[in-house]
Scaffold this motif. Structure first.
Motif, short mmCIF file in Angstrom:
data_model
loop_
_atom_site.label_atom_id
_atom_site.label_comp_id
_atom_site.label_asym_id
_atom_site.label_seq_id
_atom_site.Cartn_x
_atom_site.Cartn_y
_atom_site.Cartn_z
N ILE A 4 8.36 0.87 6.56
CA ILE A 4 7.01 0.70 6.02
C ILE A 4 6.25 2.02 6.06
N LYS A 5 6.38 2.76 7.18
CA LYS A 5 5.69 4.04 7.26
C LYS A 5 6.21 5.03 6.23
N LYS A 6 7.52 5.04 6.01
CA LYS A 6 8.10 5.93 5.00
C LYS A 6 7.56 5.59 3.61
N LEU A 7 7.49 4.28 3.33
CA LEU A 7 6.99 3.84 2.03
C LEU A 7 5.53 4.24 1.86
N ALA A 8 4.76 4.06 2.93
CA ALA A 8 3.34 4.41 2.86
C ALA A 8 3.14 5.89 2.58
N LEU A 9 3.95 6.73 3.24
CA LEU A 9 3.84 8.17 3.01
C LEU A 9 4.21 8.53 1.58
N GLY A 10 5.24 7.88 1.05
CA GLY A 10 5.65 8.15 -0.32
C GLY A 10 4.59 7.75 -1.32
N LEU A 11 3.94 6.61 -1.08
CA LEU A 11 2.89 6.15 -1.97
C LEU A 11 1.67 7.05 -1.89
N ALA A 12 1.35 7.51 -0.68
CA ALA A 12 0.20 8.39 -0.51
C ALA A 12 0.37 9.67 -1.32
N ALA A 13 1.60 10.14 -1.43
CA ALA A 13 1.87 11.36 -2.21
C ALA A 13 1.59 11.15 -3.67
N CYS A 14 1.62 9.90 -4.10
CA CYS A 14 1.34 9.58 -5.51
C CYS A 14 -0.12 9.20 -5.73
N GLY A 15 -0.95 9.30 -4.69
CA GLY A 15 -2.38 9.11 -4.89
C GLY A 15 -2.87 7.73 -4.56
N PHE A 16 -2.10 6.90 -3.88
CA PHE A 16 -2.62 5.62 -3.46
C PHE A 16 -2.04 5.27 -2.10
N SER A 17 -2.56 4.21 -1.51
CA SER A 17 -2.15 3.87 -0.16
C SER A 17 -1.65 2.45 -0.10
N LEU A 18 -0.85 2.19 0.92
CA LEU A 18 -0.32 0.86 1.15
C LEU A 18 -0.91 0.36 2.45
N ALA A 19 -1.64 -0.78 2.38
CA ALA A 19 -2.27 -1.32 3.56
C ALA A 19 -1.88 -2.78 3.71
N GLY A 20 -1.92 -3.25 4.91
CA GLY A 20 -1.62 -4.66 5.14
C GLY A 20 -0.18 -5.00 4.91
N ALA A 21 0.71 -4.00 4.92
CA ALA A 21 2.11 -4.28 4.62
C ALA A 21 2.74 -5.15 5.70
N THR A 22 2.27 -4.98 6.94
CA THR A 22 2.86 -5.78 8.01
C THR A 22 2.54 -7.24 7.85
N GLY A 24 2.50 -8.57 4.88
CA GLY A 24 3.18 -8.96 3.66
C GLY A 24 2.30 -8.87 2.42
N ALA A 25 1.12 -8.25 2.54
CA ALA A 25 0.19 -8.15 1.41
C ALA A 25 0.04 -6.69 1.02
N GLN A 26 0.24 -6.37 -0.25
CA GLN A 26 0.15 -5.00 -0.73
C GLN A 26 -1.26 -4.71 -1.23
N ALA A 27 -1.84 -3.63 -0.80
CA ALA A 27 -3.15 -3.19 -1.27
C ALA A 27 -3.03 -1.75 -1.72
N MET A 28 -3.07 -1.52 -3.01
CA MET A 28 -2.93 -0.19 -3.57
C MET A 28 -4.31 0.35 -3.90
N ASP A 29 -4.66 1.51 -3.36
CA ASP A 29 -5.97 2.10 -3.62
C ASP A 29 -5.83 3.27 -4.57
N LEU A 30 -6.50 3.20 -5.71
CA LEU A 30 -6.46 4.25 -6.72
C LEU A 30 -7.61 5.22 -6.52
#
Length: 332
Positions: A4-22, A24-30
């Motif tokens: 999950i942390k690896k995925l979050a870091l990868g998404l952050a590099a693309c300009g959004f964040s992953l929250a609440g993954a633990t 099971g809910a995805q929250a993408m911030d643009l």
């Protein structure tokens, strides 16, 4: 490191964040950036997108807005969206010309009949001309246009009455720091002088430039009535701004949510048209009360002379635009 942390870091590099993954809910911030002031209609649009996109996507996609060049000027905005450090943004079509040849034709002076025509011609879901350019933008720039907003017709201001191109001959006139504005201002008969929007009031006050052109909403929001005396209702551009998003970010959004976002932004586009048209009518009276004098065709404003001068300069500087302009003008 957890998956999950690896995925979050990868998404952050693309300009959004992953929250609440633990949970099971995805929250993408643009991260949504633009260079407009907070009083401008373009910021109103961005704020409504911030409110409505989460509603439309059941909170799966959220938006954080960075107005007034907080993340940099125009070039930083384009570079940021292209790289993914900024998820999305909006600016003039001409600012995308560094990525796709001829896309600035959507900003061409005198190409649209009115605001409704401008929105129809730039609709990424229905306009074949826009879709053709969008394919190139994805391929060459790593971003795509997903919406647009209407700022109103751009009008000319100066510290004198301007009725014909001869009135501007040999005088420095502000242009957006892009080739199209250099072309247009030359067509006006003036000397094109690039000035960033943040520096415009000072440039007008000091006489670095004698005039500029923008929608009435921006003229009012940025207090240009304090440094300019006359408004010429040339209506030379129906000012539509494309809303663009990093392609990797876009493809990471679920198709259902993509559709919801497109529909949300399309509705907002229509609202900006209605809002801009209403505001323009009110602003003539408001800016008059603030001391500005309006010059119309009834007062001797020769719009056809400006049109002829600009058309000739566009044909010279952008010879490949002719066929595109014909297709745009044919859109109903």
């Amino acid at each position: 490191m957890s998956l999950i942390k690896k995925l979050a870091l990868g998404l952050a590099a693309c300009g959004f964040s992953l929250a609440g993954a633990t949970a099971g809910a995805q929250a993408m911030d643009l991260r949504y950036a633009h260079v407009g002031s907070e009083g401008d209609i373009q910021h109103w649009y961005a704020e409504r997108a911030k409110e409505r996109i989460p509603e439309a996507t059941e909170e799966r996609v959220t938006v954080t807005v960075f107005p007034n060049s907080q993340l940099g000027g125009v070039q930083e905005l384009i570079d940021g969206v292209r790289s993914g450090s900024i998820s999305m943004g909006h600016h003039e079509f001409a600012s995308l010309a560094q990525l796709v040849d001829d896309i600035a034709v959507f900003s061409a002076p005198f190409v649209y009949r009115d605001g409704a025509h401008a929105l129809a011609a730039t609709d990424p879901q229905t306009s074949d001309v826009m879709q053709e350019f969008n394919e190139q933008l994805v391929e060459k720039g790593g971003m795509r246009i997903i919406g647009r907003l209407f700022r109103g017709a751009r009008q000319m201001t100066a510290n004198q009455a301007v009725r014909t191109p001869a009135d501007l001959e040999g005088k420095p006139f502000r242009g957006v720091p892009l080739q199209l504005w250099t072309t247009m201002v030359s067509g006006f008969g003036a000397i094109p002088t690039p000035v960033e929007v943040s520096e415009l009031p000072t440039a007008l006050m000091t006489g670095m430039v004698v005039g500029q052109e923008n929608p009435l909403t921006m003229i009012n929001a940025n207090g240009l009535y304090e440094v300019q005396t006359h408004v010429m209702l040339t209506g030379h551009m129906q000012n539509v701004l494309p809303v663009f998003i990093n392609e990797d970010v876009w493809q990471s959004i679920d198709e259902k949510d993509q559709t919801a976002i497109l529909e949300t932004l399309d509705t907002l586009a229509d609202e900006t048209l209605e809002k801009a048209m209403t505001a323009e009518k009110e602003l003539v009276g408001e800016l008059t009360d603030k001391g500005m004098t309006f010059i119309t065709e009834a007062d001797g404003l020769d719009i056809e002379a400006f049109r002829a001068g600009v058309d000739a300069q566009v044909a010279k500087d952008f010879p490949s635009w002719g066929p595109y302009m014909e297709r745009i003008r044919a859109i109903q």
